[in-house]
Design a protein around this motif. Structure first.
Motif, PDB file in Angstrom:
ATOM      1  N   ASP A   1       0.832  -1.198   0.000  1.00 53.88           N
ATOM      2  CA  ASP A   1       0.000   0.000   0.000  1.00 53.88           C
ATOM      3  C   ASP A   1       0.868   1.250   0.000  1.00 53.88           C
ATOM      4  O   ASP A   1       0.506   2.281   0.529  1.00 53.88           O
ATOM      5  N   GLN A   2       2.045   1.151  -0.610  1.00 53.13           N
ATOM      6  CA  GLN A   2       2.975   2.276  -0.682  1.00 53.13           C
ATOM      7  C   GLN A   2       2.414   3.392  -1.565  1.00 53.13           C
ATOM      8  O   GLN A   2       1.806   3.131  -2.598  1.00 53.13           O
ATOM      9  N   SER A   3       2.643   4.617  -1.127  1.00 51.29           N
ATOM     10  CA  SER A   3       2.334   5.797  -1.932  1.00 51.29           C
ATOM     11  C   SER A   3       3.589   6.652  -1.973  1.00 51.29           C
ATOM     12  O   SER A   3       4.514   6.455  -1.190  1.00 51.29           O
ATOM     13  N   SER A   4       3.613   7.621  -2.879  1.00 56.15           N
ATOM     14  CA  SER A   4       4.765   8.516  -2.947  1.00 56.15           C
ATOM     15  C   SER A   4       4.289   9.961  -3.058  1.00 56.15           C
ATOM     16  O   SER A   4       3.164  10.234  -3.466  1.00 56.15           O
ATOM     17  N   ALA A   5       5.186  10.868  -2.668  1.00 56.93           N
ATOM     18  CA  ALA A   5       4.914  12.305  -2.778  1.00 56.93           C
ATOM     19  C   ALA A   5       6.221  13.002  -3.111  1.00 56.93           C
ATOM     20  O   ALA A   5       7.298  12.556  -2.705  1.00 56.93           O
ATOM     21  N   HIS A   6       6.130  14.091  -3.846  1.00 57.86           N
ATOM     22  CA  HIS A   6       7.307  14.871  -4.227  1.00 57.86           C
ATOM     23  C   HIS A   6       7.051  16.344  -3.917  1.00 57.86           C
ATOM     24  O   HIS A   6       5.934  16.845  -4.107  1.00 57.86           O
ATOM     25  N   ALA A   7       8.086  17.013  -3.427  1.00 57.27           N
ATOM     26  CA  ALA A   7       7.984  18.450  -3.150  1.00 57.27           C
ATOM     27  C   ALA A   7       9.282  19.133  -3.554  1.00 57.27           C
ATOM     28  O   ALA A   7      10.364  18.558  -3.439  1.00 57.27           O
ATOM     29  N   THR A   8       9.176  20.362  -4.035  1.00 58.37           N
ATOM     30  CA  THR A   8      10.350  21.156  -4.397  1.00 58.37           C
ATOM     31  C   THR A   8      10.583  22.292  -3.402  1.00 58.37           C
ATOM     32  O   THR A   8      11.528  23.054  -3.546  1.00 58.37           O
ATOM     33  N   ALA A   9       9.706  22.409  -2.417  1.00 57.09           N
ATOM     34  CA  ALA A   9       9.830  23.414  -1.356  1.00 57.09           C
ATOM     35  C   ALA A   9       9.115  22.866  -0.128  1.00 57.09           C
ATOM     36  O   ALA A   9       8.433  21.844  -0.196  1.00 57.09           O
ATOM     37  N   THR A  10       9.267  23.535   0.990  1.00 60.22           N
ATOM     38  CA  THR A  10       8.605  23.134   2.223  1.00 60.22           C
ATOM     39  C   THR A  10       7.129  22.864   1.952  1.00 60.22           C
ATOM     40  O   THR A  10       6.462  23.670   1.312  1.00 60.22           O
ATOM     41  N   ALA A  11       6.638  21.703   2.437  1.00 59.90           N
ATOM     42  CA  ALA A  11       5.264  21.301   2.094  1.00 59.90           C
ATOM     43  C   ALA A  11       4.721  20.283   3.076  1.00 59.90           C
ATOM     44  O   ALA A  11       5.463  19.545   3.719  1.00 59.90           O
ATOM     45  N   GLN A  12       3.387  20.229   3.119  1.00 57.93           N
ATOM     46  CA  GLN A  12       2.676  19.162   3.823  1.00 57.93           C
ATOM     47  C   GLN A  12       2.577  18.019   2.818  1.00 57.93           C
ATOM     48  O   GLN A  12       1.790  18.073   1.886  1.00 57.93           O
TER      49      GLN A  12
ATOM     50  N   ILE B   1      13.327   7.960   1.439  1.00 61.94           N
ATOM     51  CA  ILE B   1      13.546   9.380   1.146  1.00 61.94           C
ATOM     52  C   ILE B   1      14.603   9.485   0.054  1.00 61.94           C
ATOM     53  O   ILE B   1      15.626   8.806   0.117  1.00 61.94           O
ATOM     54  N   GLN B   2      14.362  10.347  -0.919  1.00 57.94           N
ATOM     55  CA  GLN B   2      15.370  10.689  -1.916  1.00 57.94           C
ATOM     56  C   GLN B   2      15.381  12.203  -2.056  1.00 57.94           C
ATOM     57  O   GLN B   2      14.318  12.831  -2.127  1.00 57.94           O
ATOM     58  N   ALA B   3      16.584  12.775  -2.076  1.00 55.36           N
ATOM     59  CA  ALA B   3      16.710  14.222  -2.233  1.00 55.36           C
ATOM     60  C   ALA B   3      17.985  14.546  -2.993  1.00 55.36           C
ATOM     61  O   ALA B   3      19.009  13.898  -2.804  1.00 55.36           O
ATOM     62  N   LYS B   4      17.897  15.552  -3.828  1.00 54.19           N
ATOM     63  CA  LYS B   4      19.052  16.046  -4.574  1.00 54.19           C
ATOM     64  C   LYS B   4      19.550  17.301  -3.866  1.00 54.19           C
ATOM     65  O   LYS B   4      18.752  18.096  -3.386  1.00 54.19           O
ATOM     66  N   SER B   5      20.869  17.455  -3.780  1.00 56.23           N
ATOM     67  CA  SER B   5      21.418  18.609  -3.075  1.00 56.23           C
ATOM     68  C   SER B   5      22.337  19.421  -3.969  1.00 56.23           C
ATOM     69  O   SER B   5      22.989  18.882  -4.856  1.00 56.23           O
ATOM     70  N   ASN B   6      22.371  20.716  -3.738  1.00 56.43           N
ATOM     71  CA  ASN B   6      23.303  21.594  -4.442  1.00 56.43           C
ATOM     72  C   ASN B   6      24.633  21.659  -3.705  1.00 56.43           C
ATOM     73  O   ASN B   6      25.678  21.647  -4.295  1.00 56.43           O
ATOM     74  N   ALA B   7      24.608  21.763  -2.413  1.00 59.53           N
ATOM     75  CA  ALA B   7      25.820  21.820  -1.606  1.00 59.53           C
ATOM     76  C   ALA B   7      25.554  21.196  -0.239  1.00 59.53           C
ATOM     77  O   ALA B   7      26.074  20.146   0.076  1.00 59.53           O
ATOM     78  N   SER B   8      24.721  21.838   0.543  1.00 61.01           N
ATOM     79  CA  SER B   8      24.354  21.261   1.838  1.00 61.01           C
ATOM     80  C   SER B   8      22.842  21.355   1.984  1.00 61.01           C
ATOM     81  O   SER B   8      22.265  22.431   1.923  1.00 61.01           O
TER      82      SER B   8
ATOM     83  N   GLY C   1      25.119  16.395   2.118  1.00 53.38           N
ATOM     84  CA  GLY C   1      25.950  17.237   1.274  1.00 53.38           C
ATOM     85  C   GLY C   1      25.579  17.125  -0.193  1.00 53.38           C
ATOM     86  O   GLY C   1      24.469  16.710  -0.551  1.00 53.38           O
ATOM     87  N   ALA C   2      26.532  17.442  -1.046  1.00 54.28           N
ATOM     88  CA  ALA C   2      26.310  17.458  -2.492  1.00 54.28           C
ATOM     89  C   ALA C   2      25.912  16.091  -3.045  1.00 54.28           C
ATOM     90  O   ALA C   2      25.331  16.002  -4.114  1.00 54.28           O
ATOM     91  N   GLU C   3      26.220  15.033  -2.293  1.00 55.56           N
ATOM     92  CA  GLU C   3      25.870  13.691  -2.750  1.00 55.56           C
ATOM     93  C   GLU C   3      24.373  13.414  -2.688  1.00 55.56           C
ATOM     94  O   GLU C   3      23.884  12.445  -3.252  1.00 55.56           O
ATOM     95  N   GLY C   4      23.628  14.260  -1.980  1.00 50.39           N
ATOM     96  CA  GLY C   4      22.189  14.062  -1.856  1.00 50.39           C
ATOM     97  C   GLY C   4      21.857  13.029  -0.793  1.00 50.39           C
ATOM     98  O   GLY C   4      22.700  12.662   0.028  1.00 50.39           O
TER      99      GLY C   4
ATOM    100  N   ILE D   1      12.145  21.920   3.924  1.00 52.89           N
ATOM    101  CA  ILE D   1      13.196  21.583   2.970  1.00 52.89           C
ATOM    102  C   ILE D   1      14.112  22.788   2.748  1.00 52.89           C
ATOM    103  O   ILE D   1      13.633  23.902   2.543  1.00 52.89           O
ATOM    104  N   ALA D   2      15.422  22.543   2.769  1.00 57.19           N
ATOM    105  CA  ALA D   2      16.393  23.607   2.476  1.00 57.19           C
ATOM    106  C   ALA D   2      17.589  23.020   1.724  1.00 57.19           C
ATOM    107  O   ALA D   2      17.984  21.879   1.966  1.00 57.19           O
ATOM    108  N   GLY D   3      18.146  23.788   0.808  1.00 51.10           N
ATOM    109  CA  GLY D   3      19.351  23.387   0.092  1.00 51.10           C
ATOM    110  C   GLY D   3      19.171  22.200  -0.837  1.00 51.10           C
ATOM    111  O   GLY D   3      20.131  21.496  -1.137  1.00 51.10           O
ATOM    112  N   THR D   4      17.953  21.960  -1.291  1.00 51.21           N
ATOM    113  CA  THR D   4      17.690  20.858  -2.215  1.00 51.21           C
ATOM    114  C   THR D   4      16.656  21.298  -3.252  1.00 51.21           C
ATOM    115  O   THR D   4      15.815  22.124  -2.958  1.00 51.21           O
TER     116      THR D   4
END
Length: 95
Positions: A9-20, A33-40, A61-64, A84-87
């Motif tokens: 019963d897995q679901s997924s959600a994606h956000a590009t900024a702080t979100a519910q 959890i998966q996240a891409k990072s620019n630096a930190s 860090g940059a590795e995400g 969410i910050a720096g991603t």
């Protein structure tokens, strides 16, 4: 071997900024959890909305970030909010 039936019963959600990410009216278990990072980058997960209780904090860090949470994952009684910050984006899976 074989013959077993598996369901999820897995679901997924994606956000590009702080979100519910999961409504506060729903209980949820964060399972990955998966996240891409620019630096930190950082993600603060809360139950009960943006001013709710902090349940987990992740710094990376940059590795995400690419994390599977074993077992039953992390339980949130009142939805999943992500600060969410720096991603450039965060994707979660939850039940």
């Amino acid at each position: 071997m074989g013959g077993s039936s598996f369901s999820s019963d897995q679901s997924s959600a994606h956000a590009t900024a702080t979100a519910q990410m999961v409504p506060t009216t729903k209980r949820a278990r964060l399972t990955s959890i998966q996240a891409k990072s620019n630096a930190s980058g950082s993600i603060i997960f809360k139950s009960g909305g943006g001013s709710g209780t902090t349940v987990a904090t992740y710094l990376f860090g940059a590795e995400g970030l690419d994390m599977y949470l074993p077992g039953n994952g992390i339980f949130f009684n009142e939805g999943i909010h992500a600060t969410i910050a720096g991603t450039t984006g965060v994707t979660i899976t939850f039940t």
